[in-house]
Design a protein around this motif. Structure first.
Motif, short mmCIF file in Angstrom:
data_model
loop_
_atom_site.label_atom_id
_atom_site.label_comp_id
_atom_site.label_asym_id
_atom_site.label_seq_id
_atom_site.Cartn_x
_atom_site.Cartn_y
_atom_site.Cartn_z
N ALA A 167 86.48 20.57 57.05
CA ALA A 167 85.29 19.72 57.20
C ALA A 167 84.08 20.64 57.17
CB ALA A 167 85.34 18.96 58.52
N TYR A 168 82.96 20.13 56.70
CA TYR A 168 81.73 20.91 56.68
C TYR A 168 80.55 19.97 56.52
CZ TYR A 168 82.67 20.38 51.68
OH TYR A 168 82.97 19.86 50.44
N ILE A 169 79.36 20.50 56.73
CA ILE A 169 78.15 19.68 56.63
C ILE A 169 77.33 20.14 55.43
CG2 ILE A 169 76.07 18.89 57.84
CD1 ILE A 169 78.38 18.24 59.61
N ASP A 170 76.90 19.19 54.62
CA ASP A 170 76.00 19.46 53.48
C ASP A 170 74.57 19.37 53.95
OD1 ASP A 170 77.82 19.51 51.47
OD2 ASP A 170 77.18 17.64 50.55
N LYS A 171 73.76 20.30 53.52
CA LYS A 171 72.33 20.23 53.78
C LYS A 171 71.71 19.27 52.75
CE LYS A 171 68.76 23.74 53.88
NZ LYS A 171 68.55 25.19 53.85
N PRO A 172 70.69 18.50 53.14
CA PRO A 172 70.06 17.63 52.15
C PRO A 172 69.54 18.46 50.96
CG PRO A 172 69.23 17.16 54.34
CD PRO A 172 70.06 18.40 54.45
N SER A 173 69.63 17.88 49.78
CA SER A 173 69.18 18.60 48.58
C SER A 173 68.32 17.66 47.74
CB SER A 173 70.39 19.05 47.78
OG SER A 173 71.11 17.92 47.33
N ILE A 201 73.39 15.88 61.08
CA ILE A 201 74.78 15.75 61.56
C ILE A 201 75.21 17.16 61.96
CG2 ILE A 201 77.13 15.01 61.00
CD1 ILE A 201 75.91 13.55 58.53
N MET A 202 75.91 17.27 63.07
CA MET A 202 76.32 18.60 63.57
C MET A 202 77.73 18.59 64.13
SD MET A 202 73.27 19.76 66.14
CE MET A 202 73.97 21.35 66.56
N SER A 203 78.27 19.78 64.26
CA SER A 203 79.44 20.08 65.10
C SER A 203 80.68 19.21 64.85
CB SER A 203 79.04 19.98 66.58
OG SER A 203 77.97 20.85 66.85
N GLU B 130 68.14 23.87 65.18
CA GLU B 130 67.72 24.45 63.89
C GLU B 130 68.01 23.49 62.73
OE1 GLU B 130 71.21 27.59 64.29
OE2 GLU B 130 70.65 27.43 62.18
N GLU B 131 68.25 22.20 63.06
CA GLU B 131 68.73 21.28 62.02
C GLU B 131 67.64 20.75 61.09
OE1 GLU B 131 72.03 21.12 61.86
OE2 GLU B 131 72.01 22.40 63.65
N LYS B 132 66.37 20.82 61.52
CA LYS B 132 65.29 20.28 60.69
C LYS B 132 64.19 21.33 60.51
CE LYS B 132 65.09 15.31 61.03
NZ LYS B 132 64.26 14.17 61.44
N PRO B 133 64.47 22.38 59.76
CA PRO B 133 63.46 23.43 59.59
C PRO B 133 62.25 22.93 58.80
CG PRO B 133 65.32 23.82 58.13
CD PRO B 133 65.70 22.67 59.00
N ALA B 134 61.07 23.45 59.12
CA ALA B 134 59.86 23.10 58.37
C ALA B 134 59.78 23.95 57.11
CB ALA B 134 58.63 23.33 59.23
#
Lengths: 430, 154
Positions: A167-173, A201-203, B130-134
Motif C-alpha cells: 500500500a502507498y499514498i500518491d501525491k496529487p499531480s 491521506i496518511m499512515s 507535512e501533508e500540504k506543503p506550500a
C-alpha cells in the motif's frame, strides 16, 4: 515442444500489462553470490495460449531481491516437464543448484487451471517438493507468485513474499488532483486506488489478515482514522476525539488499534477496542508520543517520544504501561517498526543532518545504518523479515526504494504515475 | 522392535526424505474495490487567511508574528469572526511526528489569540503536518515557506 512455441508467442503478449503498472522493481545493486536456479517453461496443455508466461513471472520474482540468478530457457539443454524427464547431469553441467519443472492442465472447475510442478535439488539429486497448484486462469500472475513463494520457501527455509501487496499514498499531480491510497502487487502490477480524496491521506496500515486497511483521512477537515474492507470498498470512521486522531496500527490479533490522540492536550498513545468501540490510554506524558507499532507477540508497543528533549524510540508494556527507552545514538530516532521475530527494530535515524533508515538489535542497542540515500522515511518490513521498503527522494521527487536487511541488494520502485510515499507491506496473504 | 515396525519406520522415513507426498496448493484471487471521499472539507466560506512562519522544529511565534496576531485578534473580535488555525511543517522528520509538531504550532497561535481576547469557543485547530506543503522542493527556501500556521477566518 509447447514451451518453444510459447517463446515466439511471448513477443505478442509481453509488456501489454506492464505499461499499466504503477510501481516497478529496478535493481540498483545486487548480492555477490546468488543461488542458481533453472525454471523450465511450464508445459502448457490448455487449448488457448498463455498470455503471460509463468516461468517469466517466476524468474522476475526470484530475481527481485538479488538472492537468485535464474537460468533463461535459451541456456537450457533440455525442457523436462515431468519428474521422469529430468536428467541431473544436464543441470549439473549448467551449474544449476535447483531446478523447477511442471505442466499446466485444465481443471474440472470452470475458469481454473492446475499446475503439477516439481522442485529438484541438483547436488543431492532429489525432489524436494511436488505439488498440484490450482488457481484461476484470470489471475495467472497470482498463480505464478504462489509458485515463486513455494520455491523460495523450499530453498531458503523462510516464507516467500511474492504474493504480498504494497500500500502507498500518491501525491496529487497535474493528472489527478486527489490524494490516493493505492495498493498493488509487490512487483507493481495490479495497482488500484483503494481510496481517493481531495484532502490528505496518511499512515496506511494492514490488518493482520490483510483484508482491511486502517488509515488517516482529512476529508472532514480534521484528521480521522478510517477502516476500509479491501474486497468491498466499504469504509467507516472510528470514534472521533478532539485534536489529532492518527497513526493507526493493528494489534497482531486484529481486535485493537494502537493510535495517537491529542485529546488530553498533547499526543499520547491510546488503544482502540474495535469490538467495544472505546479508547483507553497507554502513555501519559506532556511531550509528543506518537508512531506506535505492536510487537509480534502483542505484549508491547514501540513509539516515538521527545520526552528526553529529542525524538527517541521507546517501548511500552501494554499491561504494566512501563516505558523503556531503546535508542541512545543520535538526536533523531523515530517511526520504528519491529522485525517479524520481534528481536530488532527498523527506524528513521538522523546522522550528520541526513535522515537514513537504520536497524538495531533491541538487546545490544547497536545501530546499523541501512541506506545511503537521504530524507528516508516510513520504513516497512517484509513479512519474512528480509527486505525493507521505504520512502525517499530522487531529484526532489518522492519515490519508494528498498534494501535487503543484509544490505546486499538495493532497489528502487519507480512509479509510472507520479510521486508516491508511505509504503506499507501487507502480511502474507493466503 | 519388531521387523514390521522397523520396516514401516524405514519406509516412512524414505517417504519423507524422498518427498513422496504431493501437496495440494491453491493460489487465491485478490480483489479490491475503490472508494472515494464524498462531500470532503473545502475552504468554502473562509473570508481571510493569514500566515505565520516558524523556525525548524520550533513552535514559538516571533515578535513580528505576535504583532500580527494582536491585530488579527482585534478584527476577529470586532467582526465576531470564527477562526480555524492550521499548523504545517516542512518535510524533514517523520510524517506522524510532524503532525504532532504542526498541532503544537496551531495551538501556540490559538493561545496567543486567546491571550489577546478571542474566545476559545470561536477557535478550532487542525494540524496537517507535512501533508500540504506550500512550496515543493527539498531546500531551505521551500522548507521555510512550509513551516507555517494559517489563521483562517469565517
Amino acid at each position: 515442444m509447447n514451451a518453444l512455441k510459447g517463446l515466439i508467442l511471448i513477443l505478442l503478449f509481453v509488456s501489454s500489462q506492464s505499461s499499466l503498472s504503477q510501481l516497478r522493481i529496478e535493481i540498483t545493486g545486487g548480492a555477490e553470490d546468488p543461488i542458481n536456479i533453472a525454471v523450465v517453461p511450464i508445459d502448457w496443455k490448455l487449448e488457448f495460449p498463455q498470455e503471460e508466461y509463468l516461468h517469466e513471472i517466476i524468474k522476475k520474482d526470484l530475481e527481485s531481491f538479488g538472492e537468485f540468478k535464474v537460468l533463461p530457457p535459451e541456456g537450457m539443454l533440455s525442457f523436462p516437464s515431468t519428474e521422469e524427464e529430468v536428467f541431473y547431469r544436464d543441470w549439473r553441467l549448467l551449474n544449476v543448484d535447483y531446478l523447477v519443472v511442471g505442466h499446466a492442465n485444465k481443471s474440472e472447475i470452470e475458469g481454473e487451471l492446475k499446475i503439477s510442478y516439481f522442485i529438484f535439488d541438483i547436488a543431492r539429486e532429489r525432489v524436494i517438493h511436488k505439488a498440484i497448484l490450482s488457481g484461476s486462469i484470470k489471475s495467472i500472475r497470482r498463480v505464478a507468485h504462489n509458485m515463486s513463494d513455494k520455491i523460495y520457501k523450499k530453498v531458503q527455509g523462510i516464507p516467500g513474499i511474492f504474493s504480498t501487496r504494497l500500500a502507498y499514498i500518491d501525491k496529487p499531480s497535474l493528472d489527478d488532483k486527489n490524494y490516493n491510497l493505492r495498493i498493488s502487487d509487490i512487483d507493481g502490477f495490479n495497482g488500484i486506488s483503494l481510496f481517493s480524496s481531495p484532502q490528505p491521506i496518511m499512515s496506511p496500515n494492514w490488518s493482520p489478515l490483510g483484508d482491511r486497511m486502517a488509515y488517516v483521512s482529512f476529508e472532514e477537515g480534521t484528521s480521522r482514522i478510517f477502516i476500509q474492507t479491501i474486497s468491498t470498498g466499504t469504509r467507516s470512521g472510528i470514534k472521533l476525539e478532539k485534536g489529532i486522531n492518527s497513526s493507526p496500527n493493528w494489534s497482531p490479533k486484529g481486535d485493537k488499534l494502537a493510535a495517537v490522540l491529542s485529546k488530553e492536550g498533547n499526543p499520547d498513545i491510546f488503544l482502540y477496542d474495535l469490538k467495544r468501540e472505546s479508547w483507553s490510554q497507554i502513555t501519559e506524558h506532556f511531550g509528543i508520543d506518537t508512531e506506535p507499532d505492536w510487537s509480534p507477540n502483542g505484549k508491547s508497543l514501540l513509539f516515538t517520544s521527545n520526552r528526553s528533549g529529542s525524538p527517541q524510540i521507546y517501548q511500552v508494556n501494554v499491561r504494566s504501561k512501563r516505558v523503556k527507552r531503546l535508542t541512545f545514538e543520535g538526536t533523531y530516532n523515530a517511526r520504528a517498526r519491529y522485525s517479524p521475530d520481534g528481536k530488532s527494530i527498523v527506524f528513521v535515524h538522523r546522522r550528520d543532518g541526513v535522515f537514513h533508515i537504520a536497524t538495531q538489535k533491541i538487546k545490544s542497542g547497536k545501530v546499523r545504518i541501512l541506506t545511503d540515500t537521504s530524507l528516508d522515511e516510513s520504513p516497512t518490513i517484509s513479512p519474512n523479515g528480509n527486505v525493507v521498503i521505504y520512502a525517499t527522494k530522487r531529484k526532489d521527487e518522492d519515490i519508494l526504494a528498498g534494501i535487503t536487511i543484509d544490505g546486499k541488494t538495493k532497489f528502487i520502485l519507480p512509479s509510472l504515475r507520479g510521486e508516491v510515499r508511505e509504503p506499507a507491506w501487507s502480511p502474507i496473504l493466503d | 522392535m519388531t521387523l514390521t515396525r522397523k520396516s514401516l519406520l524405514i519406509s516412512l522415513s524414505f517417504l519423507i526424505t524422498a518427498c513422496g507426498s504431493i501437496s495440494n496448493e491453491r493460489a487465491s484471487d485478490a480483489s479490491a474495490v475503490s472508494a472515494s471521499a464524498s462531500g470532503a472539507y473545502s475552504d468554502q466560506g473562509i473570508t481571510s487567511s493569514n500566515v505565520l512562519y516558524f523556525a525548524y522544529d520550533k513552535s514559538d511565534v516571533n515578535s513580528e508574528g505576535r504583532a500580527k496576531i494582536r491585530n488579527l485578534a482585534k478584527i476577529i473580535n470586532k467582526e465576531g469572526l470564527n477562526v480555524r488555525i492550521e499548523g504545517h511543517c516542512d518535510e524533514r522528520g517523520t510524517r506522524e511526528y510532524n503532525l504532532a509538531l504542526g498541532e503544537s504550532r496551531a495551538k501556540t497561535v490559538a493561545e496567543l489569540l486567546v491571550i489577546n481576547g478571542v474566545s476559545s469557543s470561536k477557535i478550532s485547530t487542525v494540524s496537517y503536518g507535512e501533508e500540504k506543503p506550500a512550496a515543493s522542493g527539498s531546500n531551505e527556501n521551500s522548507w521555510s515557506q512550509n513551516r507555517r500556521a494559517l489563521i483562517k477566518t469565517f
